[in-house]
Design a protein around this motif. Structure first.
Motif, short mmCIF file in Angstrom:
data_model
loop_
_atom_site.label_atom_id
_atom_site.label_comp_id
_atom_site.label_asym_id
_atom_site.label_seq_id
_atom_site.Cartn_x
_atom_site.Cartn_y
_atom_site.Cartn_z
N ASP A 143 0.84 -1.20 0.00
CA ASP A 143 0.00 0.00 0.00
C ASP A 143 0.88 1.26 0.00
N GLN A 145 0.30 4.33 0.56
CA GLN A 145 0.05 5.23 1.69
C GLN A 145 0.86 4.78 2.91
N GLU A 149 3.92 6.69 4.89
CA GLU A 149 4.00 6.89 6.34
C GLU A 149 5.32 6.34 6.87
#
Lengths: 553, 392, 427
Positions: A143, A145, A149
């Motif tokens: 992922d 995202q 992070e």
């Protein structure tokens, strides 16, 4: 796909995580792996300042279960059960209770009320460092995202031990944003622990950027601790200073763009609030002091619609605004028509009283809303697509909600212009505005046109309320905050002219925002008001004055 | 004629009427000025005729508001200038008086600084700003309470009337003026005490502000000032000048074509009205004990206009009655039905607008006529029936 | 025409009737003790103050169920000062002179307190003021149950500077332009200077009330934070302006982990008006949080929900202040055996009440409370998680030690001082 599912996904991934953890082991300094179960219990009991050490030791065990536990800790889902002090992961169920699972095995251990467990506390510092640790664990997540992070976490920790991991990840990374963040993290690590050449190279690698993170890194090099420079090498310092200066120069231009954007966005808010007024006040000559309350009704309609969505169809929440728009238009328009038919209609013969009566109506409407919904602010949520901001453009921020409001205000303006110029109703409306007696003589039902016009103006105020609910308080006082500004916009632009309202709103918004950085918010606004007063002396009928007989008589 | 023009169309009565009303008003004012202090100071507290002190300061406050309403009626009712910023002049007058009383505190402030007011000590100011000079001198403060609002009105009016800004544009920029002043006075850097304004006054001309005697004198002075202003306004509207002003209201262009410098006459009335408002503010502050930027809020000015309309525009005495009446209603309603008083007040505004177009007091003559007709059915109707204004 | 006139006479009759009833006003009932409630129910401050009116009504109701006070029922007298400062003074006078209340609970803003202060002093009334405020005041007739700056601002900044709070080196002081933020920031600036933070590392900014467009200022904060030192924001932004401020913070992507914002005017009530999701981790400093897990607090919340008939309503710090103030007043009246203001005042000193958050609040002779200071992080549901608490209660300081003119003053209303702002005892 949750992290845990992903972890269980296959041996390869397991190995990857294990490898990542292995990188950490020598760093954290624990020699023998401890029992995770004991550590988890210890985590539950440790004070806030001791938790960091426990987390480090947990990571040092290298056990894959650490990831979900830490994730729960950061997400504030880790609890101790009050009855026996056992540490559990809790997930909110729809009934407001917590579904507990064992952190080590993942098996469910029952459902309890929220007062039967105690949340394991974290603070910003702990979460930030745990996120940094987790960055190493989730850097390979499919992922993007998550990877982003993770990269941000790595930037924060800027740990030299992570460098090989970052290099590996950089080589494979396809997503531009993640790549960007990884490069930053790499530069940051190099700057902190590389040799003088490496530091110089890292400074140079940042030359094309203007984002805040790289500016932080560079300006850090130029700081002194007491008498000692943080950056010992003078060449590096000089290069960093030059790079920073050139960044600032480039940024100066972008900042003007940012101020313009902010100005346009303030202007579009003013435009939305004033457009309805431009119709009721400009076209009909009614000093509608209750205009702000029409905006407020629109915002409260949004609140009611969203409440309905929350309880009936939470999954469709992102669509709530789409439903709220027509609903708010209808509610405000109906109230507007009722006002016109019930009160203002009788005042056309002596319209000076509209100011008085509508002021009375505004008091009544405010109190009505206060009685029904209470005096406190009401929560209006933002759909997913209105949250956050476009950040990548050279370190300036363009927030999505403002962007949507700008677009929205233009659409509303376009729609109203279409109605005014292209429909039979618009034609009648303009006819009544220009010459009421003549229009009546031509067979136009002036009474109905008046009601519809007032309804249209109020309805537009209602949809302005939907937009304002996204950026401001939804409280009974919402309308009061915009009424004076709205009048300024209409008068500045020229009464009775929608393009005037547009030009007025935009120029006031932009001037205000260009003044604000150096004059401050208050002084900026005062200057704008004085400017309006002086401007009206030059053009007593506003920017776009109506011409023709209606004005002369 | 469009709706916008009608908005500023004449509605006042002929200035010659209302002798009776004037007589009643002056009698009432004289009665308040003499009787209320007498009943407050000499009658023992347990007597039925005793007027409690809180009523004295309440009456004083109402009368100050009435004076503000009077000043608005002078320009709105007789000159057709709808000012939505008259609260600014009122507040400026109040600040002038507040500054004098601040200087009177001397070293009795909390920090005991004889030179500077508390809020300046607190903001680390080292010396008194120049615009505070002179305010320890009472006559200067009184002159300033008239001069500053007058000056602002002069500058504003000179610009505005000369460039023939009129009607709704004028109304809205007066609102902009008071709004800008509010924001400015909110700033602590301005040196007027910021949001808290000026407060904690001790005495006026050496008299303790908290004593009943001072309160009584203040009330009496307010009555005298109000009566004086009323008589002055009445004299003006009854004079030749008054007729000219009314003519400007009714058809400005025609008066101009007749050769008059219209803007000069408007300016004169505007400045005079601002000074009356300033005087009202100066009397208001010692009686309520605080002046703060909230007085500049546009909503306050709008409300003052509403008092005039409720009482009856273009009558002078109607405005005074309206100011007292609405504020009395506010006092009563916020105490008796605190949760829903806005319904009552808002309803009152709507009802008066719809059913008493000339205002409550302004409708009285017609109402009396109507009653006479109802009872006697002898006289033919002297004036047109109440609610049916001639269409314009 | 005929129809219209009937209407008119009906209207006139109602108007006169209303005025007549009002004139008779509050018919005196001698067998009750009257408690004045002076909170705005309309206008800008209604948002915050209405809740306090309801909380007072609940407390009075509970006391009456327990049999009242001194054998008499308590009778609340509610008035609406409508967020209009001179009206506050008028209503205060009305409560004391006309209604004859024994005590008044009320005010929120500093200016409203300043406005009623002379009235309470002149008529020797008693006011309980429940909101955190700027200090620099101690009146014989006011009991300050909210936090003084040393009970809120200073511990919060200590937290930010400390290891737990992230060791901030640059501080942004954002506030609404009025006396509370000005004072608090003045105190904080001198405190920060004492802690070795130079003026260049402090940014101070003031905005008007109800400021709704925060784009520029949030961007400036970001800019200020990008100079290489850990930055934190101390917010004294008032009421209405907070929602748009936090919305802008969230949208510009300022996370608590990067730039934490600690607020002194943001509590459960303010957060109820917005989606707290993006604000998670930002901080607030108070003496009370609804999330505190004590039996007293549970009971209080339960009673509140039952009274207001809404499970979703929150409790907040000023409500606890009223709770403590009211309990103390009740105890003091019982101890004095009368509601006479002078006697009750003497009985107030040293009065103790159990805090809802645990520990015991004490009324000091400077008319301020000793209370614990809590620092909480915002959670997703708009509640707070306590991340730091003082070990013991902190004594409220009327005069700040960090302002030179104020440091030399003492407030003590007992012998031999008997003074709110003296450099030496009066007797």
């Amino acid at each position: 796909m949750s992290l845990r599912q992903w972890m269980r996904g296959g041996a390869l991934r397991f190995l990857m995580v294990f490898w990542a953890l292995a990188v950490l082991v020598p760093h954290s300094g624990a020699s023998a792996a401890e029992d995770l179960g004991t550590l988890v219990t210890e985590l539950g009991a440790a004070s806030l300042s001791k938790k960091q050490a426990v987390v480090d030791r947990m990571v040092a065990t290298g056990a894959p279960e650490v990831v979900p536990i830490l994730e729960a800790l950061v997400g504030r889902d880790l609890y101790t059960r009050k009855s026996d002090g056992v540490v559990v992961i809790g997930q909110k169920t729809s009934g407001g209770k917590l579904l507990l699972t064992d952190p080590l095995t993942g098996s469910e251990v029952g459902t309890v009320g929220s007062r039967e467990v105690k949340r394991i506390k974290t603070n910003n510092r702990l979460r930030s460092s745990v996120k940094a640790v987790m960055g190493t664990l989730t850097l390979m997540s499919p992922d993007p995202q998550r990877r982003l992070e993770a990269a941000d976490g790595l930037l924060k920790s800027s740990d030299q031990a992570m460098l090989p991991l970052i290099e590996t990840a950089l080589a494979k990374e396809a997503d531009a944003a993640v790549k960007n963040a990884l490069q930053l993290a790499k530069a940051s690590i190099k700057l902190q622990s590389g040799s003088a050449e490496e530091r110089l190279a890292a400074v140079q690698s940042l030359a094309d950027r203007t984002d805040p993170e790289s500016r932080v890194m560079l300006s850090r090099l130029l700081l002194k601790d007491g008498d000692v420079w943080r950056e010992p090498d003078e060449t590096v310092r000089e290069t960093a200073g030059e790079t920073l200066a050139s960044m600032e120069r480039r940024l100066e231009m972008w900042r003007t763009v940012e101020h313009l954007y902010q100005g346009i966005s303030l202007g579009s808010v003013l435009l939305l609030a004033a457009m309805g007024l431009a119709i009721t006040f400009g076209v009909m000559g009614v000093i509608n002091m209750a205009h702000g309350e029409m905006v407020m009704l629109g915002a409260y309609t949004t609140f009611v619609i969203q409440e309905a969505f929350r309880s009936l169809a939470p999954g469709l929440f992102d669509w709530s605004l789409a439903v709220a728009l027509p609903a708010a238009f209808l509610v405000s328009a109906l109230v507007g028509i009722a006002m016109e038919r019930g009160c203002i209609r009788f005042l056309y013969g002596r319209p000076l009283e509209t100011l008085l009566a509508t002021w009375g109506i505004s008091l009544v409407l405010q109190q009505t809303v206060r009685s029904i919904f209470g005096p406190t602010n009401r929560e209006v949520g933002a759909p997913e697509w209105m949250q956050g901001a476009m950040e990548s453009v050279a370190g300036i921020t363009l927030t999505y909600n403002r962007l949507w409001i700008i677009l929205f205000s233009f659409c509303v303006l376009g729609a109203v212009l279409l109605v005014m110029k292209k429909t039979a109703f618009g034609l009648q409306m303009r006819a009544v505005t220009q010459n009421r007696e003549m229009a009546r003589a031509m067979g136009i039902p002036t009474g109905r046109v008046d009601a519809m016009t007032f309804g249209l103006g109020s309805g537009i105020a209602g949809i302005a309320g939907v937009a304002l609910s996204q950026i401001d308080n939804v409280s009974p006082n919402l309308g009061q905050a915009y009424i004076v500004d709205s009048f300024m916009v209409v008068v500045f632009g020229g009464v009775g002219n929608l393009w005037g309202a547009f030009a007025g709103a935009m120029s006031l918004g932009i001037v205000n925002k260009l003044l604000e950085p150096w004059a401050g918010a208050v002084l900026g606004k005062i200057l704008v008001l004085v400017a309006i007063i002086l401007f009206i002396q030059k053009r007593p009928r506003g920017l776009f004055a109506l011409r023709g007989r209606a004005v002369e008589s | 004629m469009s709706l916008l023009q009608r908005l500023y169309a004449p509605q006042a009565q002929e200035p010659g009427k209302g002798r009776l009303a004037s007589a009643i008003l002056l009698t009432v004012l004289a009665a308040i000025a003499i009787l209320v202090p007498l009943l407050n100071l000499t009658v023992p507290a347990d007597s039925a005729f005793h007027v409690p002190t809180y009523l004295v300061s309440l009456l004083g406050k109402y009368l100050c508001f009435a004076m503000l309403a009077l000043s608005i009626d002078l320009i709105w009712g007789f000159c057709g200038i709808l000012s939505l910023g008259h609260g600014a002049f009122f507040a400026l007058g109040g600040y002038a008086m507040g500054m004098y009383m601040m200087r009177q505190i001397g070293d009795r402030g909390v920090y005991g600084n004889a030179e500077l007011p508390d809020f300046m000590v607190f903001l680390n100011w080292k010396e008194l700003p120049w615009y505070w000079y002179g305010f320890d001198f009472f006559p200067f403060a009184v002159v300033m309470a008239l001069f500053v609002p007058g000056l602002l009105a002069f500058v504003f009016g000179w610009l505005t009337f000369r460039s023939r800004v009129s009607g709704v544009y004028l109304s809205i920029i007066t609102q902009a003026m008071t709004y800008a002043l509010m924001l400015a006075f909110f700033r602590n850097d301005m040196g007027f005490g910021g949001n808290n304004g000026l407060t904690d006054f001790k005495d006026l001309l050496g008299f303790d502000l908290q004593s009943d005697n001072t309160r009584a004198v203040l009330l009496a002075s307010t009555c005298v000032a109000l009566a004086g202003c009323y008589l002055m306004c009445r004299a003006i509207v009854a004079s030749k000048l008054g007729r000219l002003i009314a003519a400007i209201r009714d058809d400005e262009a025609r008066v101009r074509f007749l050769g008059y410098r219209v803007e000069n006459f408007k300016l004169f009335v505007f400045v005079l009205s601002a000074m009356i408002a300033g005087l009202a503010g100066a009397l208001y502050v010692p009686q309520v004990g605080i002046i703060n930027p909230g007085e500049f809020a546009p909503a306050n000015s709008i409300e003052a206009v509403i008092w005039v309309a409720i009482g009856g525009r273009g009558t002078l005495y109607g405005a005074i009655a309206g100011g007292v009446l609405v504020n009395y209603a506010k006092t009563v309603l916020t105490g008796v039905i605190p949760e829903v008083w806005l319904f009552a007040l808002g309803g009152m505004f709507i009802a008066v607008t719809l059913f008493f177009p000339k205002g409550l007091v302004g409708s009285l003559p017609a109402a009396i006529d109507w009653v006479k007709r109802r009872i006697g059915k002898r006289n033919p109707p002297a004036s047109s029936p109440l609610a049916e204004e001639p269409g314009q | 025409m005929g129809k219209l006139t009937k209407w008119k006479s009906a209207l006139a009759a109602t108007a006169f009737g209303l005025a007549a009833t009002a004139g008779m006003g509050a018919a005196q009932a001698a067998d009750t003790i009257k408690v004045g409630i002076l909170h705005s129910l309309s206008g800008t401050m209604a948002i915050s103050e209405t809740t306090l009116k309801d909380a007072m009504l609940m407390l009075i109701d509970e006391q009456n169920k327990k049999g009242g006070l001194l054998g008499m029922k308590l009778e609340p007298v509610v008035v609406d000062p409508a967020s209009d400062w001179p009206l506050f003074a008028e209503k205060a006078r009305e409560l004391i002179s006309k209604d004859g209340v024994s005590v008044t609970f009320g005010c929120w803003t500093s200016v409203s307190r300043k406005s009623v202060l002379p009235v309470f002093e002149e008529l020797n009334g008693m006011l309980f003021y429940p909101v955190q405020y700027e200090g620099e005041e101690s009146s014989r007739n006011v009991f300050y149950t909210g936090a003084a700056p040393n009970q809120q601002a200073v511990p919060a900044v200590d937290y930010l500077l400390g290891e737990e709070g992230g060791e901030a080196k640059r501080i942004v002081l954002l506030g609404t332009d009025y006396v509370y933020p000005r004072t608090t920031n003045k105190i904080l600036r001198s405190y920060l200077n004492a802690k070795g933070i130079a003026d260049a590392d402090i940014m101070e900014n003031y905005t008007p009330f109800g400021h709704s467009d925060w784009q520029t200022i949030v961007a400036q904060v970001k800019e200020f934070a990008s100079q290489g030192k850990k930055t934190a924001v101390v917010s004294t932004i008032n009421g209405d302006a907070n929602v748009p401020f936090y919305k802008e913070l969230a949208n510009q992507g300022i996370k608590a982990e990067d730039i934490p914002v600690v607020a002194f005017s943001v509590g459960e009530e303010e957060l109820a008006g917005l989606d707290a999701g993006p604000l998670v981790g930002h901080l607030a400093a108070w003496n009370y949080f609804m999330s505190v897990d004590t039996p007293e607090n549970d009971a209080f919340i339960k009673a509140w929900h039952a009274f207001i008939k809404d499970e979703k309503r929150v409790t907040n710090d000023p409500m606890e202040a009223h709770y403590i103030g009211f309990k103390m007043w009740v105890q003091a009246v019982e101890q004095a055996g009368t509601t006479d203001v002078d006697a009750v005042r003497q009985a107030m000193y040293g009065q103790t009440v159990k805090n809802l958050t645990g520990g015991v609040a004490v009324m000091n002779t400077n008319h301020h409370l000793s209370k614990p200071v809590l620092i909480g992080e915002i959670l997703e549901d708009g509640q707070f998680e306590i991340v730091s608490a003082t070990d013991d209660v902190v004594v409220g300081d009327a005069w700040s030690d960090f302002i030179p003119e104020s440091a030399k003053l003492t407030a003590d209303w007992t012998y031999p001082w008997v003074c709110g702002n003296c450099e030496k005892p009066r007797f």
